[in-house]
Design a protein around this motif. Structure first.
Motif, PDB file in Angstrom:
ATOM      1  N   VAL A  39      18.500 -53.595   6.985  1.00  0.00           N
ATOM      2  CA  VAL A  39      19.489 -52.627   6.497  1.00  0.00           C
ATOM      3  C   VAL A  39      20.634 -53.405   5.851  1.00  0.00           C
ATOM      4  CG1 VAL A  39      21.105 -50.807   7.152  1.00  0.00           C
ATOM      5  CG2 VAL A  39      18.891 -50.989   8.312  1.00  0.00           C
ATOM      6  N   PRO A  40      20.921 -53.150   4.588  1.00  0.00           N
ATOM      7  CA  PRO A  40      22.019 -53.866   3.922  1.00  0.00           C
ATOM      8  C   PRO A  40      23.366 -53.513   4.561  1.00  0.00           C
ATOM      9  CG  PRO A  40      20.673 -52.654   2.324  1.00  0.00           C
ATOM     10  CD  PRO A  40      20.230 -52.247   3.687  1.00  0.00           C
ATOM     11  N   GLN A  41      24.246 -54.505   4.677  1.00  0.00           N
ATOM     12  CA  GLN A  41      25.570 -54.272   5.263  1.00  0.00           C
ATOM     13  C   GLN A  41      26.353 -53.215   4.483  1.00  0.00           C
ATOM     14  OE1 GLN A  41      27.006 -55.438   8.166  1.00  0.00           O
ATOM     15  NE2 GLN A  41      24.899 -56.068   8.557  1.00  0.00           N
ATOM     16  N   GLY A  42      26.105 -53.115   3.196  1.00  0.00           N
ATOM     17  CA  GLY A  42      26.791 -52.123   2.381  1.00  0.00           C
ATOM     18  C   GLY A  42      26.421 -50.686   2.733  1.00  0.00           C
ATOM     19  N   LEU A  43      25.335 -50.519   3.458  1.00  0.00           N
ATOM     20  CA  LEU A  43      24.898 -49.190   3.868  1.00  0.00           C
ATOM     21  C   LEU A  43      25.572 -48.725   5.163  1.00  0.00           C
ATOM     22  CD1 LEU A  43      22.923 -47.099   2.746  1.00  0.00           C
ATOM     23  CD2 LEU A  43      21.150 -48.114   4.147  1.00  0.00           C
ATOM     24  N   MET A  44      26.224 -49.643   5.857  1.00  0.00           N
ATOM     25  CA  MET A  44      26.842 -49.315   7.150  1.00  0.00           C
ATOM     26  C   MET A  44      27.849 -48.168   7.065  1.00  0.00           C
ATOM     27  SD  MET A  44      25.349 -51.049   9.465  1.00  0.00           S
ATOM     28  CE  MET A  44      26.376 -51.340  10.870  1.00  0.00           C
ATOM     29  N   PRO A  45      28.753 -48.140   6.072  1.00  0.00           N
ATOM     30  CA  PRO A  45      29.688 -47.010   6.018  1.00  0.00           C
ATOM     31  C   PRO A  45      28.984 -45.656   5.899  1.00  0.00           C
ATOM     32  CG  PRO A  45      30.471 -48.787   4.628  1.00  0.00           C
ATOM     33  CD  PRO A  45      29.079 -49.154   5.067  1.00  0.00           C
ATOM     34  N   LEU A  46      27.878 -45.610   5.180  1.00  0.00           N
ATOM     35  CA  LEU A  46      27.125 -44.368   5.049  1.00  0.00           C
ATOM     36  C   LEU A  46      26.504 -43.969   6.393  1.00  0.00           C
ATOM     37  CD1 LEU A  46      25.966 -42.114   3.264  1.00  0.00           C
ATOM     38  CD2 LEU A  46      24.027 -43.609   2.812  1.00  0.00           C
ATOM     39  N   LEU A  47      25.966 -44.928   7.124  1.00  0.00           N
ATOM     40  CA  LEU A  47      25.372 -44.635   8.425  1.00  0.00           C
ATOM     41  C   LEU A  47      26.431 -44.162   9.412  1.00  0.00           C
ATOM     42  CD1 LEU A  47      22.905 -47.654   8.740  1.00  0.00           C
ATOM     43  CD2 LEU A  47      22.404 -45.312   8.013  1.00  0.00           C
ATOM     44  N   ILE A  48      27.593 -44.818   9.402  1.00  0.00           N
ATOM     45  CA  ILE A  48      28.694 -44.421  10.275  1.00  0.00           C
ATOM     46  C   ILE A  48      29.138 -43.002   9.944  1.00  0.00           C
ATOM     47  CG2 ILE A  48      31.122 -44.878  10.849  1.00  0.00           C
ATOM     48  CD1 ILE A  48      30.425 -47.904  10.298  1.00  0.00           C
ATOM     49  N   THR A  49      29.306 -42.724   8.672  1.00  0.00           N
ATOM     50  CA  THR A  49      29.732 -41.388   8.238  1.00  0.00           C
ATOM     51  C   THR A  49      28.706 -40.332   8.626  1.00  0.00           C
ATOM     52  OG1 THR A  49      30.952 -42.357   6.390  1.00  0.00           O
ATOM     53  CG2 THR A  49      30.411 -40.016   6.233  1.00  0.00           C
ATOM     54  N   ALA A  50      27.437 -40.640   8.471  1.00  0.00           N
ATOM     55  CA  ALA A  50      26.377 -39.682   8.828  1.00  0.00           C
ATOM     56  C   ALA A  50      26.418 -39.363  10.318  1.00  0.00           C
ATOM     57  CB  ALA A  50      25.012 -40.241   8.441  1.00  0.00           C
ATOM     58  N   GLN A  51      26.641 -40.387  11.144  1.00  0.00           N
ATOM     59  CA  GLN A  51      26.685 -40.139  12.584  1.00  0.00           C
ATOM     60  C   GLN A  51      27.918 -39.324  12.976  1.00  0.00           C
ATOM     61  OE1 GLN A  51      26.116 -44.206  14.110  1.00  0.00           O
ATOM     62  NE2 GLN A  51      24.183 -43.475  14.941  1.00  0.00           N
ATOM     63  N   ILE A  52      29.051 -39.634  12.397  1.00  0.00           N
ATOM     64  CA  ILE A  52      30.272 -38.881  12.715  1.00  0.00           C
ATOM     65  C   ILE A  52      30.137 -37.439  12.214  1.00  0.00           C
ATOM     66  CG2 ILE A  52      32.749 -38.684  12.232  1.00  0.00           C
ATOM     67  CD1 ILE A  52      32.806 -41.793  12.225  1.00  0.00           C
ATOM     68  N   ALA A  53      29.619 -37.268  11.002  1.00  0.00           N
ATOM     69  CA  ALA A  53      29.430 -35.924  10.456  1.00  0.00           C
ATOM     70  C   ALA A  53      28.427 -35.125  11.293  1.00  0.00           C
ATOM     71  CB  ALA A  53      28.958 -36.005   9.007  1.00  0.00           C
ATOM     72  N   GLY A  54      27.378 -35.792  11.752  1.00  0.00           N
ATOM     73  CA  GLY A  54      26.389 -35.116  12.603  1.00  0.00           C
ATOM     74  C   GLY A  54      26.999 -34.646  13.913  1.00  0.00           C
ATOM     75  N   ALA A  55      27.809 -35.506  14.521  1.00  0.00           N
ATOM     76  CA  ALA A  55      28.475 -35.134  15.774  1.00  0.00           C
ATOM     77  C   ALA A  55      29.444 -33.979  15.539  1.00  0.00           C
ATOM     78  CB  ALA A  55      29.215 -36.334  16.360  1.00  0.00           C
ATOM     79  N   ALA A  56      30.241 -34.080  14.488  1.00  0.00           N
ATOM     80  CA  ALA A  56      31.224 -33.031  14.188  1.00  0.00           C
ATOM     81  C   ALA A  56      30.523 -31.712  13.860  1.00  0.00           C
ATOM     82  CB  ALA A  56      32.114 -33.470  13.028  1.00  0.00           C
ATOM     83  N   GLY A  57      29.471 -31.782  13.063  1.00  0.00           N
ATOM     84  CA  GLY A  57      28.743 -30.571  12.696  1.00  0.00           C
ATOM     85  C   GLY A  57      28.072 -29.910  13.890  1.00  0.00           C
ATOM     86  N   ALA A  58      27.499 -30.715  14.763  1.00  0.00           N
ATOM     87  CA  ALA A  58      26.847 -30.159  15.951  1.00  0.00           C
ATOM     88  C   ALA A  58      27.873 -29.494  16.868  1.00  0.00           C
ATOM     89  CB  ALA A  58      26.085 -31.252  16.699  1.00  0.00           C
ATOM     90  N   LEU A  59      29.020 -30.151  17.046  1.00  0.00           N
ATOM     91  CA  LEU A  59      30.061 -29.571  17.913  1.00  0.00           C
ATOM     92  C   LEU A  59      30.671 -28.322  17.286  1.00  0.00           C
ATOM     93  CD1 LEU A  59      31.771 -32.831  19.193  1.00  0.00           C
ATOM     94  CD2 LEU A  59      30.417 -31.216  20.546  1.00  0.00           C
ATOM     95  N   ALA A  60      30.991 -28.387  15.999  1.00  0.00           N
ATOM     96  CA  ALA A  60      31.548 -27.209  15.324  1.00  0.00           C
ATOM     97  C   ALA A  60      30.519 -26.084  15.279  1.00  0.00           C
ATOM     98  CB  ALA A  60      32.004 -27.580  13.918  1.00  0.00           C
ATOM     99  N   GLY A  61      29.268 -26.450  15.267  1.00  0.00           N
ATOM    100  CA  GLY A  61      28.195 -25.468  15.243  1.00  0.00           C
ATOM    101  C   GLY A  61      28.055 -24.671  16.520  1.00  0.00           C
ATOM    102  N   LEU A  62      28.747 -25.099  17.563  1.00  0.00           N
ATOM    103  CA  LEU A  62      28.756 -24.279  18.775  1.00  0.00           C
ATOM    104  C   LEU A  62      29.447 -22.943  18.498  1.00  0.00           C
ATOM    105  CD1 LEU A  62      29.535 -27.019  21.443  1.00  0.00           C
ATOM    106  CD2 LEU A  62      27.366 -25.818  21.094  1.00  0.00           C
ATOM    107  N   ARG A  63      30.339 -22.931  17.498  1.00  0.00           N
ATOM    108  CA  ARG A  63      31.016 -21.693  17.093  1.00  0.00           C
ATOM    109  C   ARG A  63      30.259 -20.973  15.978  1.00  0.00           C
ATOM    110  NH1 ARG A  63      34.550 -18.685  19.137  1.00  0.00           N
ATOM    111  NH2 ARG A  63      36.187 -18.626  17.599  1.00  0.00           N
TER     112      ARG A  63
END
Length: 116
Positions: A39-63
């Motif tokens: 995995v290229p190091q330049g891809l790390m920000p995208l992976l981090i963002t995807a994980q944070i967005a997934g967590a936020a979306g799942a939690l907000a999706g409780l509503r």
């Protein structure tokens, strides 16, 4: 059933945020693993963002259920991709946690759909 959804969603969000934090801090274990997986190091920000967005979306999706389902479909694809990257380099031991998280993401889709 909604209580099961809340507990499972909260656990998934905790795992995602912990993983995103480790990637953000560039811990040695994560850095070595990403290098091994190619995995290229330049891809790390995208992976981090995807994980944070997934967590936020799942939690907000409780509503709002459709948001959770969309986030969890994204998480399913994210973790299925992780399984593929691990298997590509024959890292069966590393593929197992990603496979478990893929199944957990699918379970969240089913639970959320059942509680709409």
């Amino acid at each position: 059933m909604f209580l099961s959804l809340v507990v499972t969603t909260s656990l998934m969000a905790a795992v995602l945020l912990t993983s995103a934090g480790a990637k953000l801090l560039r811990t040695r274990h994560i850095t070595e693993q990403m290098t091994t997986l190619g995995v290229p190091q330049g891809l790390m920000p995208l992976l981090i963002t995807a994980q944070i967005a997934g967590a936020a979306g799942a939690l907000a999706g409780l509503r709002w259920g459709p948001l959770a389902i969309a986030a969890e479909i994204g998480l399913t694809l994210y973790f299925a991709g992780a399984v593929a990257f691990h298997l590509r380099v024959r890292d069966h031991k590393g593929a197992l946690p990603a496979a478990v998280l893929t199944v957990a993401a699918v379970a969240l889709i089913v639970l959320r759909a059942a509680t709409l």
